[in-house]
Design a protein around this motif. Structure first.
Motif, PDB file in Angstrom:
ATOM      1  N   GLY A 124       0.794  -1.220   0.000  1.00 30.68           N
ATOM      2  CA  GLY A 124       0.000   0.000   0.000  1.00 30.68           C
ATOM      3  C   GLY A 124       0.826   1.270   0.000  1.00 30.68           C
ATOM      4  O   GLY A 124       0.271   2.372  -0.012  1.00 30.68           O
ATOM      5  N   VAL A 125       2.143   1.128   0.017  1.00 27.82           N
ATOM      6  CA  VAL A 125       3.049   2.278   0.028  1.00 27.82           C
ATOM      7  C   VAL A 125       4.004   2.140  -1.154  1.00 27.82           C
ATOM      8  O   VAL A 125       4.439   1.040  -1.492  1.00 27.82           O
ATOM      9  CB  VAL A 125       3.858   2.347   1.344  1.00 27.82           C
ATOM     10  N   LEU A 126       4.327   3.256  -1.787  1.00 31.65           N
ATOM     11  CA  LEU A 126       5.308   3.271  -2.869  1.00 31.65           C
ATOM     12  C   LEU A 126       6.612   3.887  -2.371  1.00 31.65           C
ATOM     13  O   LEU A 126       6.609   4.718  -1.471  1.00 31.65           O
ATOM     14  CB  LEU A 126       4.784   4.057  -4.069  1.00 31.65           C
ATOM     15  N   LYS A 127       7.704   3.452  -2.963  1.00 31.50           N
ATOM     16  CA  LYS A 127       9.009   3.998  -2.584  1.00 31.50           C
ATOM     17  C   LYS A 127       9.587   4.790  -3.751  1.00 31.50           C
ATOM     18  O   LYS A 127       9.676   4.302  -4.872  1.00 31.50           O
ATOM     19  CB  LYS A 127       9.985   2.896  -2.169  1.00 31.50           C
ATOM     20  N   LEU A 128       9.977   6.017  -3.436  1.00 32.52           N
ATOM     21  CA  LEU A 128      10.571   6.928  -4.410  1.00 32.52           C
ATOM     22  C   LEU A 128      12.059   7.072  -4.121  1.00 32.52           C
ATOM     23  O   LEU A 128      12.443   7.483  -3.026  1.00 32.52           O
ATOM     24  CB  LEU A 128       9.879   8.294  -4.323  1.00 32.52           C
ATOM     25  N   ASN A 129      12.889   6.708  -5.082  1.00 36.86           N
ATOM     26  CA  ASN A 129      14.332   6.922  -4.990  1.00 36.86           C
ATOM     27  C   ASN A 129      14.737   8.017  -5.968  1.00 36.86           C
ATOM     28  O   ASN A 129      14.370   7.964  -7.146  1.00 36.86           O
ATOM     29  CB  ASN A 129      15.101   5.643  -5.299  1.00 36.86           C
ATOM     30  N   SER A 179      26.063  22.829 -14.137  1.00 37.21           N
ATOM     31  CA  SER A 179      24.825  22.255 -14.665  1.00 37.21           C
ATOM     32  C   SER A 179      24.698  20.833 -14.146  1.00 37.21           C
ATOM     33  O   SER A 179      25.573  20.328 -13.433  1.00 37.21           O
ATOM     34  CB  SER A 179      24.834  22.265 -16.198  1.00 37.21           C
ATOM     35  N   GLY A 180      23.620  20.173 -14.488  1.00 32.42           N
ATOM     36  CA  GLY A 180      23.455  18.802 -14.010  1.00 32.42           C
ATOM     37  C   GLY A 180      22.157  18.191 -14.477  1.00 32.42           C
ATOM     38  O   GLY A 180      21.544  18.654 -15.454  1.00 32.42           O
ATOM     39  N   SER A 181      21.729  17.175 -13.759  1.00 35.07           N
ATOM     40  CA  SER A 181      20.523  16.453 -14.152  1.00 35.07           C
ATOM     41  C   SER A 181      19.934  15.758 -12.934  1.00 35.07           C
ATOM     42  O   SER A 181      20.546  15.701 -11.872  1.00 35.07           O
ATOM     43  CB  SER A 181      20.844  15.429 -15.248  1.00 35.07           C
ATOM     44  N   TRP A 182      18.753  15.200 -13.125  1.00 28.92           N
ATOM     45  CA  TRP A 182      18.069  14.497 -12.045  1.00 28.92           C
ATOM     46  C   TRP A 182      17.429  13.224 -12.596  1.00 28.92           C
ATOM     47  O   TRP A 182      17.205  13.083 -13.797  1.00 28.92           O
ATOM     48  CB  TRP A 182      17.003  15.388 -11.403  1.00 28.92           C
ATOM     49  N   GLY A 183      17.143  12.318 -11.682  1.00 28.05           N
ATOM     50  CA  GLY A 183      16.456  11.097 -12.047  1.00 28.05           C
ATOM     51  C   GLY A 183      15.714  10.532 -10.855  1.00 28.05           C
ATOM     52  O   GLY A 183      16.118  10.742  -9.711  1.00 28.05           O
ATOM     53  N   PHE A 184      14.615   9.863 -11.107  1.00 28.79           N
ATOM     54  CA  PHE A 184      13.868   9.225 -10.019  1.00 28.79           C
ATOM     55  C   PHE A 184      13.221   7.948 -10.515  1.00 28.79           C
ATOM     56  O   PHE A 184      12.985   7.773 -11.711  1.00 28.79           O
ATOM     57  CB  PHE A 184      12.818  10.174  -9.422  1.00 28.79           C
ATOM     58  N   ILE A 238      16.029  19.221  -6.433  1.00 31.98           N
ATOM     59  CA  ILE A 238      15.208  19.249  -7.655  1.00 31.98           C
ATOM     60  C   ILE A 238      14.765  17.835  -8.021  1.00 31.98           C
ATOM     61  O   ILE A 238      13.627  17.612  -8.441  1.00 31.98           O
ATOM     62  CB  ILE A 238      15.986  19.906  -8.806  1.00 31.98           C
ATOM     63  N   ALA A 239      15.662  16.867  -7.855  1.00 32.20           N
ATOM     64  CA  ALA A 239      15.314  15.467  -8.128  1.00 32.20           C
ATOM     65  C   ALA A 239      14.155  15.017  -7.243  1.00 32.20           C
ATOM     66  O   ALA A 239      13.217  14.358  -7.707  1.00 32.20           O
ATOM     67  CB  ALA A 239      16.529  14.578  -7.910  1.00 32.20           C
ATOM     68  N   CYS A 240      14.214  15.383  -5.963  1.00 34.04           N
ATOM     69  CA  CYS A 240      13.122  15.037  -5.032  1.00 34.04           C
ATOM     70  C   CYS A 240      11.822  15.717  -5.435  1.00 34.04           C
ATOM     71  O   CYS A 240      10.751  15.095  -5.420  1.00 34.04           O
ATOM     72  CB  CYS A 240      13.494  15.449  -3.606  1.00 34.04           C
ATOM     73  N   LEU A 241      11.910  16.992  -5.784  1.00 38.06           N
ATOM     74  CA  LEU A 241      10.727  17.749  -6.186  1.00 38.06           C
ATOM     75  C   LEU A 241      10.085  17.140  -7.433  1.00 38.06           C
ATOM     76  O   LEU A 241       8.864  16.961  -7.490  1.00 38.06           O
ATOM     77  CB  LEU A 241      11.109  19.209  -6.444  1.00 38.06           C
ATOM     78  N   GLN A 242      10.898  16.808  -8.416  1.00 39.60           N
ATOM     79  CA  GLN A 242      10.375  16.219  -9.643  1.00 39.60           C
ATOM     80  C   GLN A 242       9.725  14.861  -9.374  1.00 39.60           C
ATOM     81  O   GLN A 242       8.654  14.550  -9.912  1.00 39.60           O
ATOM     82  CB  GLN A 242      11.513  16.057 -10.663  1.00 39.60           C
ATOM     83  N   GLY A 243      10.371  14.055  -8.541  1.00 39.45           N
ATOM     84  CA  GLY A 243       9.818  12.750  -8.215  1.00 39.45           C
ATOM     85  C   GLY A 243       8.509  12.839  -7.458  1.00 39.45           C
ATOM     86  O   GLY A 243       7.549  12.118  -7.760  1.00 39.45           O
ATOM     87  N   GLU A 283      13.420   7.740  -0.449  1.00 44.24           N
ATOM     88  CA  GLU A 283      14.719   7.233   0.015  1.00 44.24           C
ATOM     89  C   GLU A 283      15.832   7.925  -0.770  1.00 44.24           C
ATOM     90  O   GLU A 283      15.799   7.992  -1.992  1.00 44.24           O
ATOM     91  CB  GLU A 283      14.805   5.721  -0.181  1.00 44.24           C
ATOM     92  N   THR A 284      16.825   8.445  -0.031  1.00 43.92           N
ATOM     93  CA  THR A 284      17.930   9.159  -0.644  1.00 43.92           C
ATOM     94  C   THR A 284      19.253   8.713  -0.037  1.00 43.92           C
ATOM     95  O   THR A 284      19.292   8.266   1.112  1.00 43.92           O
ATOM     96  CB  THR A 284      17.760  10.686  -0.449  1.00 43.92           C
ATOM     97  N   ASP A 285      20.325   8.836  -0.817  1.00 45.64           N
ATOM     98  CA  ASP A 285      21.651   8.542  -0.272  1.00 45.64           C
ATOM     99  C   ASP A 285      22.397   9.831   0.072  1.00 45.64           C
ATOM    100  O   ASP A 285      23.600   9.814   0.323  1.00 45.64           O
ATOM    101  CB  ASP A 285      22.471   7.694  -1.252  1.00 45.64           C
ATOM    102  N   ALA A 286      21.671  10.956   0.085  1.00 43.26           N
ATOM    103  CA  ALA A 286      22.237  12.251   0.466  1.00 43.26           C
ATOM    104  C   ALA A 286      21.659  12.673   1.811  1.00 43.26           C
ATOM    105  O   ALA A 286      20.476  13.016   1.900  1.00 43.26           O
ATOM    106  CB  ALA A 286      21.933  13.305  -0.602  1.00 43.26           C
ATOM    107  N   SER A 287      22.471  12.658   2.846  1.00 49.34           N
ATOM    108  CA  SER A 287      21.980  12.969   4.195  1.00 49.34           C
ATOM    109  C   SER A 287      21.468  14.407   4.286  1.00 49.34           C
ATOM    110  O   SER A 287      20.536  14.702   5.038  1.00 49.34           O
ATOM    111  CB  SER A 287      23.082  12.737   5.228  1.00 49.34           C
ATOM    112  N   MET A 288      22.068  15.325   3.523  1.00 52.22           N
ATOM    113  CA  MET A 288      21.629  16.724   3.539  1.00 52.22           C
ATOM    114  C   MET A 288      20.187  16.855   3.063  1.00 52.22           C
ATOM    115  O   MET A 288      19.423  17.674   3.594  1.00 52.22           O
ATOM    116  CB  MET A 288      22.551  17.575   2.649  1.00 52.22           C
TER     117      MET A 288
END
Length: 208
Positions: A57-62, A73-78, A107-112, A127-132
């Motif tokens: 009943g729960v989804l996980k967003l990475n 510059s850079g990019s994001w993914g989820f 931004i990656a979190c926001l997009q996801g 779930e993230t691997d960035a503690s900040m």
């Protein structure tokens, strides 16, 4: 060691064991040594952690991001997966102007989160691997940072649209490798033309 000890015994005591007896003694010593090693805890061996499924009943967003300091510059993914481990949503995109790697991660979190909410998701674990990132979302530590507006936007999105939410930090990059690969793919995108893929079917959402 046995050969050295045998030589000393011959020189000092004049006694010599047969080759068969010497081989048997070496085998016994080797077996005892291996048995001893099995009982010594391997404190320096790192345990590799992998992605784990969310509750039913729960989804996980990475989420993950890539940051290129040479041109800022850079990019994001989820990637969003369900309790069976099946992929529900994926996304990637490019950002041409960034202040920091932290901004790219947010931004990656926001997009996801936005993609999940647009798909009708209401119960999610981020779930993230960035503690900040985890600290920024669940505390007020970054309320005065250069990315404070972005942090507030993520928090507002969560408070206004989700029935349950958890932000988890996992330092193991093996748990986030799929999101990382999508972020790398995002480097090939054109800014403003995000690539979002949704699995067909209503059960991709957890509306209740």
């Amino acid at each position: 060691w046995f050969i050295w000890a045998e030589r000393n015994q011959i020189r000092e005591e004049g006694r010599r064991r047969s080759p068969e007896a010497l081989v048997k003694a070496i085998k016994i010593y080797t077996n005892e040594f291996h048995q001893l090693l099995r009982h010594i805890p391997r404190t320096n061996e790192r345990r590799r952690e992998y992605w784990s499924k969310p509750p039913e009943g729960v989804l996980k967003l990475n989420c993950d991001a890539a940051f290129q300091s040479r041109n800022m510059s850079g990019s994001w993914g989820f990637i969003i997966r369900d309790s069976d481990g099946d992929v529900v949503l994926t996304g990637s995109g490019r950002v041409n102007h960034l202040l920091s790697a932290f901004q790219a991660e947010m931004i990656a979190c926001l997009q996801g989160l936005q993609a999940a909410i647009n798909a009708g998701v209401r119960h999610i674990i981020l779930e993230t691997d960035a503690s900040m990132v985890q600290q920024a979302i669940v505390t007020e530590q970054y309320s005065n940072s250069a990315c404070a507006g972005l942090v507030e936007e993520v928090q507002s999105l969560v408070d206004s649209n989700l029935l349950s939410f958890q932000c988890a930090f996992n330092k193991s990059r093996y748990c986030n490798c799929a999101a990382h690969e999508l972020a790398v793919l995002g480097l090939c995108c054109v800014e403003g033309k995000e690539h979002i893929t949704r699995r067909p079917g209503e059960h991709s959402c957890n509306r209740g």
